[in-house]
Design a protein around this motif. Sequence first.
Motif, mmCIF file in Angstrom:
data_model
loop_
_atom_site.group_PDB
_atom_site.id
_atom_site.type_symbol
_atom_site.label_atom_id
_atom_site.label_comp_id
_atom_site.label_asym_id
_atom_site.label_seq_id
_atom_site.Cartn_x
_atom_site.Cartn_y
_atom_site.Cartn_z
ATOM 1 N N ALA A 29 0.814 -1.217 0.000
ATOM 2 C CA ALA A 29 0.000 0.000 0.000
ATOM 3 C C ALA A 29 0.848 1.268 0.000
ATOM 4 N N MET A 30 1.990 1.243 0.703
ATOM 5 C CA MET A 30 2.742 2.468 0.954
ATOM 6 C C MET A 30 4.065 2.562 0.187
ATOM 7 N N HIS A 31 4.581 1.455 -0.297
ATOM 8 C CA HIS A 31 5.843 1.428 -1.055
ATOM 9 C C HIS A 31 6.992 2.115 -0.303
ATOM 10 N N PRO A 32 7.224 1.724 0.956
ATOM 11 C CA PRO A 32 8.331 2.344 1.690
ATOM 12 C C PRO A 32 9.665 1.765 1.231
ATOM 13 N N PRO A 33 10.775 2.454 1.482
ATOM 14 C CA PRO A 33 12.082 1.844 1.233
ATOM 15 C C PRO A 33 12.211 0.555 2.041
ATOM 16 N N THR A 34 12.752 -0.467 1.427
ATOM 17 C CA THR A 34 12.832 -1.776 2.076
ATOM 18 C C THR A 34 13.571 -1.711 3.403
ATOM 19 N N GLU A 35 14.568 -0.854 3.485
ATOM 20 C CA GLU A 35 15.352 -0.784 4.719
ATOM 21 C C GLU A 35 14.556 -0.228 5.905
ATOM 22 N N GLN A 36 13.406 0.370 5.641
ATOM 23 C CA GLN A 36 12.576 0.910 6.726
ATOM 24 C C GLN A 36 11.683 -0.147 7.366
ATOM 25 N N LEU A 37 11.500 -1.285 6.733
ATOM 26 C CA LEU A 37 10.538 -2.276 7.219
ATOM 27 C C LEU A 37 10.907 -2.865 8.580
ATOM 28 N N PRO A 38 12.161 -3.191 8.860
ATOM 29 C CA PRO A 38 12.463 -3.692 10.211
ATOM 30 C C PRO A 38 12.117 -2.677 11.302
ATOM 31 N N GLY A 39 12.370 -1.408 11.045
ATOM 32 C CA GLY A 39 12.012 -0.387 12.016
ATOM 33 C C GLY A 39 10.512 -0.282 12.199
ATOM 34 N N ARG A 40 9.758 -0.395 11.100
ATOM 35 C CA ARG A 40 8.302 -0.369 11.177
ATOM 36 C C ARG A 40 7.789 -1.538 11.989
ATOM 37 N N SER A 165 6.182 17.903 9.524
ATOM 38 C CA SER A 165 7.247 16.955 9.202
ATOM 39 C C SER A 165 7.756 16.353 10.508
ATOM 40 N N PHE A 166 7.694 15.041 10.600
ATOM 41 C CA PHE A 166 8.135 14.375 11.824
ATOM 42 C C PHE A 166 9.651 14.251 11.839
ATOM 43 N N PRO A 167 10.250 14.231 13.027
ATOM 44 C CA PRO A 167 11.698 14.014 13.117
ATOM 45 C C PRO A 167 12.093 12.732 12.393
ATOM 46 N N GLY A 168 13.115 12.831 11.584
ATOM 47 C CA GLY A 168 13.565 11.676 10.804
ATOM 48 C C GLY A 168 12.979 11.606 9.415
ATOM 49 N N SER A 169 11.903 12.395 9.158
ATOM 50 C CA SER A 169 11.286 12.408 7.819
ATOM 51 C C SER A 169 11.007 13.843 7.394
ATOM 52 N N PRO A 170 12.053 14.676 7.291
ATOM 53 C CA PRO A 170 11.837 16.104 7.027
ATOM 54 C C PRO A 170 11.257 16.395 5.657
ATOM 55 N N ASP A 171 11.409 15.478 4.698
ATOM 56 C CA ASP A 171 10.953 15.737 3.329
ATOM 57 C C ASP A 171 9.585 15.127 3.035
ATOM 58 N N GLN A 172 8.908 14.638 4.073
ATOM 59 C CA GLN A 172 7.617 13.992 3.860
ATOM 60 C C GLN A 172 6.598 14.578 4.840
ATOM 61 N N PRO A 173 6.016 15.739 4.506
ATOM 62 C CA PRO A 173 5.056 16.367 5.421
ATOM 63 C C PRO A 173 3.753 15.582 5.512
ATOM 64 N N PHE A 174 3.161 15.637 6.700
ATOM 65 C CA PHE A 174 1.914 14.935 6.957
ATOM 66 C C PHE A 174 0.827 15.914 7.388
ATOM 67 N N SER A 175 -0.393 15.520 7.142
ATOM 68 C CA SER A 175 -1.557 16.218 7.667
ATOM 69 C C SER A 175 -1.978 15.534 8.962
ATOM 70 N N ILE A 176 -2.226 16.333 9.994
ATOM 71 C CA ILE A 176 -2.715 15.812 11.272
ATOM 72 C C ILE A 176 -4.216 16.074 11.314
#
Length: 201
Positions: A29-40, A165-176
């Motif tokens: 659904a989200m297509h995250p970088p593979t290296e992020q999956l263990p952290g998720r 933008s959450f810490p660690g993801s400065p280039d990916q802004p989110f709506s709250i």
Amino acid sequence: MVADTELRELAPAAFTHAVPALLEVYEAAMHPPTEQLPGRASVMNGHAHYPGFRSLVAVRGERPIGFAYGFHGQDGQWWHDVVTDALHARGRTRLARRYLSDPLEIAEVHVHPDAQNQGVGRAMLHALCEGRPERTAVLSTRRGPTAARHLYRSCGFTELLADLSFPGSPDQPFSIMAARLPLRNSGARPPGRSPWWRWTG
């Protein structure tokens, strides 16, 4: 077919056992970088121990095609503290008090692309919020005119912050976004035991 879909509520231990399978839905659904999956995976396992944890999985033919979970949000939790601090910093203390003093924090709502636009996400969202003791529900979602934002707005969510933008993801802004509970039904099938899906607790 949608008629073959079941919603199942998972206890915390069952949820942590299912995390690898749920991550496959998340990845599709989200297509995250593979290296992020263990952290998720680590984050999801940790969330299972939070107060008021509730998780749902949408299953079709014993295959998970969607999942959602949340828990009681409170001071000391990373997401709760980041959003609260951002609201205060932008002079929106009243909104922080209104929506974050007693919230259900909806951490994840994801549907596999093969099952999107079939009402699965809406059913999970309503079932997740059904009967909760909290006054509000809060969540973050990717900024922009997405299907997820349309769903949340149709259920009564309003935007508290448009570009956090959450810490660690400065280039990916989110709506709250946040809503009063119980959620608005918006003319869709009623929440709870909707006719097209079977609930198994």
